[in-house]
Structures are given as C-alpha cells and as structure tokens.
Design a protein around this motif. Structure first.
Motif, PDB file in Angstrom:
ATOM      1  N   ILE A   5       0.856  -1.179   0.000  1.00 26.68           N
ATOM      2  CA  ILE A   5       0.000   0.000   0.000  1.00 26.68           C
ATOM      3  C   ILE A   5       0.898   1.238   0.000  1.00 26.68           C
ATOM      4  CG2 ILE A   5      -1.834   1.253   1.197  1.00 26.68           C
ATOM      5  CD1 ILE A   5      -2.484  -1.315   2.712  1.00 26.68           C
ATOM      6  N   ASN A   6       0.669   2.130  -0.949  1.00 29.31           N
ATOM      7  CA  ASN A   6       1.366   3.416  -0.977  1.00 29.31           C
ATOM      8  C   ASN A   6       0.477   4.440  -0.290  1.00 29.31           C
ATOM      9  OD1 ASN A   6       3.562   2.394  -2.374  1.00 29.31           O
ATOM     10  ND2 ASN A   6       2.641   2.836  -4.362  1.00 29.31           N
ATOM     11  N   ILE A   7       0.959   4.964   0.827  1.00 25.70           N
ATOM     12  CA  ILE A   7       0.159   5.840   1.675  1.00 25.70           C
ATOM     13  C   ILE A   7       0.760   7.239   1.691  1.00 25.70           C
ATOM     14  CG2 ILE A   7      -0.683   6.235   4.019  1.00 25.70           C
ATOM     15  CD1 ILE A   7      -0.465   3.186   4.464  1.00 25.70           C
ATOM     16  N   LEU A   8      -0.090   8.236   1.435  1.00 25.08           N
ATOM     17  CA  LEU A   8       0.321   9.633   1.484  1.00 25.08           C
ATOM     18  C   LEU A   8      -0.233  10.271   2.765  1.00 25.08           C
ATOM     19  CD1 LEU A   8       1.520  12.245   0.300  1.00 25.08           C
ATOM     20  CD2 LEU A   8      -0.616  12.506  -1.019  1.00 25.08           C
ATOM     21  N   LEU A   9       0.663  10.829   3.565  1.00 26.79           N
ATOM     22  CA  LEU A   9       0.285  11.526   4.798  1.00 26.79           C
ATOM     23  C   LEU A   9       0.461  13.025   4.569  1.00 26.79           C
ATOM     24  CD1 LEU A   9       2.235   9.266   7.325  1.00 26.79           C
ATOM     25  CD2 LEU A   9      -0.125   9.010   6.540  1.00 26.79           C
ATOM     26  N   VAL A  10      -0.640  13.770   4.663  1.00 23.99           N
ATOM     27  CA  VAL A  10      -0.600  15.214   4.431  1.00 23.99           C
ATOM     28  C   VAL A  10      -0.970  15.924   5.723  1.00 23.99           C
ATOM     29  CG1 VAL A  10      -1.418  17.125   3.013  1.00 23.99           C
ATOM     30  CG2 VAL A  10      -1.344  14.812   2.045  1.00 23.99           C
ATOM     31  N   ASP A  11       0.019  16.543   6.340  1.00 20.83           N
ATOM     32  CA  ASP A  11      -0.186  17.287   7.591  1.00 20.83           C
ATOM     33  C   ASP A  11       0.969  18.267   7.712  1.00 20.83           C
ATOM     34  OD1 ASP A  11      -0.318  18.080  10.406  1.00 20.83           O
ATOM     35  OD2 ASP A  11      -1.635  16.350  10.685  1.00 20.83           O
ATOM     36  N   ASP A  12       0.676  19.490   8.129  1.00 23.16           N
ATOM     37  CA  ASP A  12       1.740  20.487   8.236  1.00 23.16           C
ATOM     38  C   ASP A  12       2.618  20.298   9.468  1.00 23.16           C
ATOM     39  OD1 ASP A  12      -0.658  21.285   9.613  1.00 23.16           O
ATOM     40  OD2 ASP A  12       0.233  23.254   9.943  1.00 23.16           O
ATOM     41  N   VAL A  13       2.200  19.432  10.389  1.00 22.33           N
ATOM     42  CA  VAL A  13       2.982  19.174  11.594  1.00 22.33           C
ATOM     43  C   VAL A  13       3.702  17.834  11.433  1.00 22.33           C
ATOM     44  CG1 VAL A  13       2.892  18.862  14.092  1.00 22.33           C
ATOM     45  CG2 VAL A  13       1.340  20.487  12.978  1.00 22.33           C
ATOM     46  N   THR A  44       2.053  20.388   2.977  1.00 30.34           N
ATOM     47  CA  THR A  44       1.115  21.362   2.407  1.00 30.34           C
ATOM     48  C   THR A  44       0.140  20.630   1.488  1.00 30.34           C
ATOM     49  OG1 THR A  44       2.345  21.816   0.376  1.00 30.34           O
ATOM     50  CG2 THR A  44       2.977  23.079   2.351  1.00 30.34           C
ATOM     51  N   GLY A  45      -0.848  21.341   1.025  1.00 23.90           N
ATOM     52  CA  GLY A  45      -1.793  20.759   0.082  1.00 23.90           C
ATOM     53  C   GLY A  45      -1.388  20.986  -1.359  1.00 23.90           C
ATOM     54  N   GLU A  46      -0.234  21.602  -1.562  1.00 26.19           N
ATOM     55  CA  GLU A  46       0.205  21.925  -2.913  1.00 26.19           C
ATOM     56  C   GLU A  46       0.679  20.684  -3.665  1.00 26.19           C
ATOM     57  OE1 GLU A  46       3.192  24.921  -2.476  1.00 26.19           O
ATOM     58  OE2 GLU A  46       1.874  26.221  -1.321  1.00 26.19           O
ATOM     59  N   ASP A  47       0.311  20.614  -4.926  1.00 22.76           N
ATOM     60  CA  ASP A  47       0.769  19.560  -5.837  1.00 22.76           C
ATOM     61  C   ASP A  47       0.408  18.141  -5.371  1.00 22.76           C
ATOM     62  OD1 ASP A  47       1.949  21.508  -7.509  1.00 22.76           O
ATOM     63  OD2 ASP A  47       3.722  21.537  -6.220  1.00 22.76           O
ATOM     64  N   ILE A  48      -0.647  18.010  -4.613  1.00 26.07           N
ATOM     65  CA  ILE A  48      -1.036  16.691  -4.097  1.00 26.07           C
ATOM     66  C   ILE A  48      -1.436  15.760  -5.237  1.00 26.07           C
ATOM     67  CG2 ILE A  48      -2.748  15.449  -2.713  1.00 26.07           C
ATOM     68  CD1 ILE A  48      -0.503  16.834  -1.101  1.00 26.07           C
ATOM     69  N   THR A  49      -2.159  16.267  -6.227  1.00 21.32           N
ATOM     70  CA  THR A  49      -2.571  15.373  -7.319  1.00 21.32           C
ATOM     71  C   THR A  49      -1.359  14.858  -8.086  1.00 21.32           C
ATOM     72  OG1 THR A  49      -3.043  17.275  -8.742  1.00 21.32           O
ATOM     73  CG2 THR A  49      -4.907  16.303  -7.560  1.00 21.32           C
ATOM     74  N   VAL A  60      -4.854   8.056   1.126  1.00 17.41           N
ATOM     75  CA  VAL A  60      -4.412   9.376   1.572  1.00 17.41           C
ATOM     76  C   VAL A  60      -5.020   9.677   2.935  1.00 17.41           C
ATOM     77  CG1 VAL A  60      -4.439  11.870   1.085  1.00 17.41           C
ATOM     78  CG2 VAL A  60      -4.277  10.232  -0.806  1.00 17.41           C
ATOM     79  N   TYR A  61      -4.184  10.161   3.853  1.00 21.40           N
ATOM     80  CA  TYR A  61      -4.635  10.703   5.130  1.00 21.40           C
ATOM     81  C   TYR A  61      -4.374  12.200   5.050  1.00 21.40           C
ATOM     82  CZ  TYR A  61      -5.075   5.983   6.876  1.00 21.40           C
ATOM     83  OH  TYR A  61      -5.461   4.680   7.054  1.00 21.40           O
ATOM     84  N   LEU A  62      -5.441  12.999   5.073  1.00 21.84           N
ATOM     85  CA  LEU A  62      -5.372  14.419   4.750  1.00 21.84           C
ATOM     86  C   LEU A  62      -5.876  15.272   5.908  1.00 21.84           C
ATOM     87  CD1 LEU A  62      -5.051  16.709   2.626  1.00 21.84           C
ATOM     88  CD2 LEU A  62      -7.323  16.071   1.776  1.00 21.84           C
ATOM     89  N   ASP A  63      -4.990  16.091   6.454  1.00 20.67           N
ATOM     90  CA  ASP A  63      -5.360  17.004   7.535  1.00 20.67           C
ATOM     91  C   ASP A  63      -6.252  18.114   6.988  1.00 20.67           C
ATOM     92  OD1 ASP A  63      -5.421  18.176  10.066  1.00 20.67           O
ATOM     93  OD2 ASP A  63      -3.492  19.176   9.815  1.00 20.67           O
ATOM     94  N   ILE A  64      -7.208  18.551   7.775  1.00 22.44           N
ATOM     95  CA  ILE A  64      -8.094  19.644   7.355  1.00 22.44           C
ATOM     96  C   ILE A  64      -7.369  20.984   7.414  1.00 22.44           C
ATOM     97  CG2 ILE A  64     -10.146  20.971   8.008  1.00 22.44           C
ATOM     98  CD1 ILE A  64     -11.556  18.375   8.580  1.00 22.44           C
ATOM     99  N   GLU A  65      -6.593  21.201   8.454  1.00 24.70           N
ATOM    100  CA  GLU A  65      -5.902  22.483   8.643  1.00 24.70           C
ATOM    101  C   GLU A  65      -4.508  22.424   8.010  1.00 24.70           C
ATOM    102  OE1 GLU A  65      -7.297  25.181  10.008  1.00 24.70           O
ATOM    103  OE2 GLU A  65      -9.132  24.029  10.303  1.00 24.70           O
ATOM    104  N   LEU A  66      -4.359  23.092   6.877  1.00 25.38           N
ATOM    105  CA  LEU A  66      -3.082  23.141   6.179  1.00 25.38           C
ATOM    106  C   LEU A  66      -2.704  24.602   5.933  1.00 25.38           C
ATOM    107  CD1 LEU A  66      -3.725  20.378   3.499  1.00 25.38           C
ATOM    108  CD2 LEU A  66      -2.237  20.192   5.504  1.00 25.38           C
ATOM    109  N   PRO A  67      -1.409  24.906   5.810  1.00 26.81           N
ATOM    110  CA  PRO A  67      -1.028  26.284   5.520  1.00 26.81           C
ATOM    111  C   PRO A  67      -1.446  26.686   4.104  1.00 26.81           C
ATOM    112  CG  PRO A  67       0.900  24.850   5.523  1.00 26.81           C
ATOM    113  CD  PRO A  67      -0.266  24.018   5.965  1.00 26.81           C
TER     114      PRO A  67
END
Length: 136
Positions: A5-13, A44-49, A60-67
């Motif tokens: 499984i390829n997992i993307l973690l998106v969180d600014d912390v 960051t949420g940039e270039d996620i696609t 994908v695990y995606l945080d709601i609060e991003l810069p």
C-alpha cells in the motif's frame, strides 16, 4: 500473497505525520494479512494530485488544517482527478461541521487527533475491502 500500500500523509505538523505513520505501521504489522506500506509525506496541500500520480498512491490521510489552503479544498481537487482514491480526513477538531463536510465532499473516513489505533485499523481494513471488491 503480499499487498503493498502506498500511503500519502498530508499534515503540516511533522510530529503528527510521524505519529500517524507509526500507528499505521503498527496496524499493518499486526494485521493478519501480509501487508507492506510505503509512506509519502507532504506538509502542504500543494501539488497533491501530482504526488498521487507520480507515486501511485493508494490511500491518503489528509489534515483539514493546512497552511495556505484547506484540506477540504484539497479533497475536492483529489476527487476531481481521482474519484475512486480512498481519502481519510484527519483533524484535531471533530466538530459535526468538519465531519459532515468531509463526508459530503467525498472523504471515505474521518480520524480525530490524537489518533486512535482502532480507528486507524478500521481505515486500513476498509481500504483492503475496497481492494478485494475491485479485484473480483
């Protein structure tokens, strides 16, 4: 047969990403199936696609609060390009509004910080169920 499984973690912390990664690794290793996980990170949420495309992301695990943007906006962008990709929203704020908006906009789940290993395991199992349905 091993499943990767390829997992993307998106969180600014970074610490939050590492906690989630650790919890996911524990779930993957404790799971009865032969699973392997490759992790990709973004603060960051940039270039996620593009990240999803070039790394063949499965989950994908995606945080709601991003810069500079909202994870909910990023979710909509993901849904436009990858309507079937499994996306789990992550937030320290479990308000009804956040949960409802996330699900309405196409999230496949919602996890509240601090992370609950049972809830994380549930998201991995949901991914595996979807995978087995796609193969049959």
């Amino acid at each position: 047969m091993s499943i990767t499984i390829n997992i993307l973690l998106v969180d600014d912390v970074e610490y939050s990403r590492e906690l989630l990664r650790g919890a996911l690794l524990t779930c993957v290793h404790d799971h009865k199936k032969d699973l392997e996980a490759n992790f990709f990170h973004s603060s960051t949420g940039e270039d996620i696609t593009d990240t999803i495309k070039y790394n063949d992301i499965d989950l994908v695990y995606l945080d709601i609060e991003l810069p500079h943007t909202s994870g909910l906006k990023v979710l909509k962008e993901i849904r436009e390009t990858y309507p079937n990709l499994m996306v789990v929203m992550v937030s320290g704020e479990s308000s009804i509004g956040n949960v409802t908006t996330s699900i309405r906009d196409g999230a496949n789940g919602f996890i509240v910080k601090p992370f609950n290993s049972g809830r994380i395991l549930e998201t991995v199992e949901n991914y595996l169920k979807r995978l087995s349905k796609q193969k049959s």
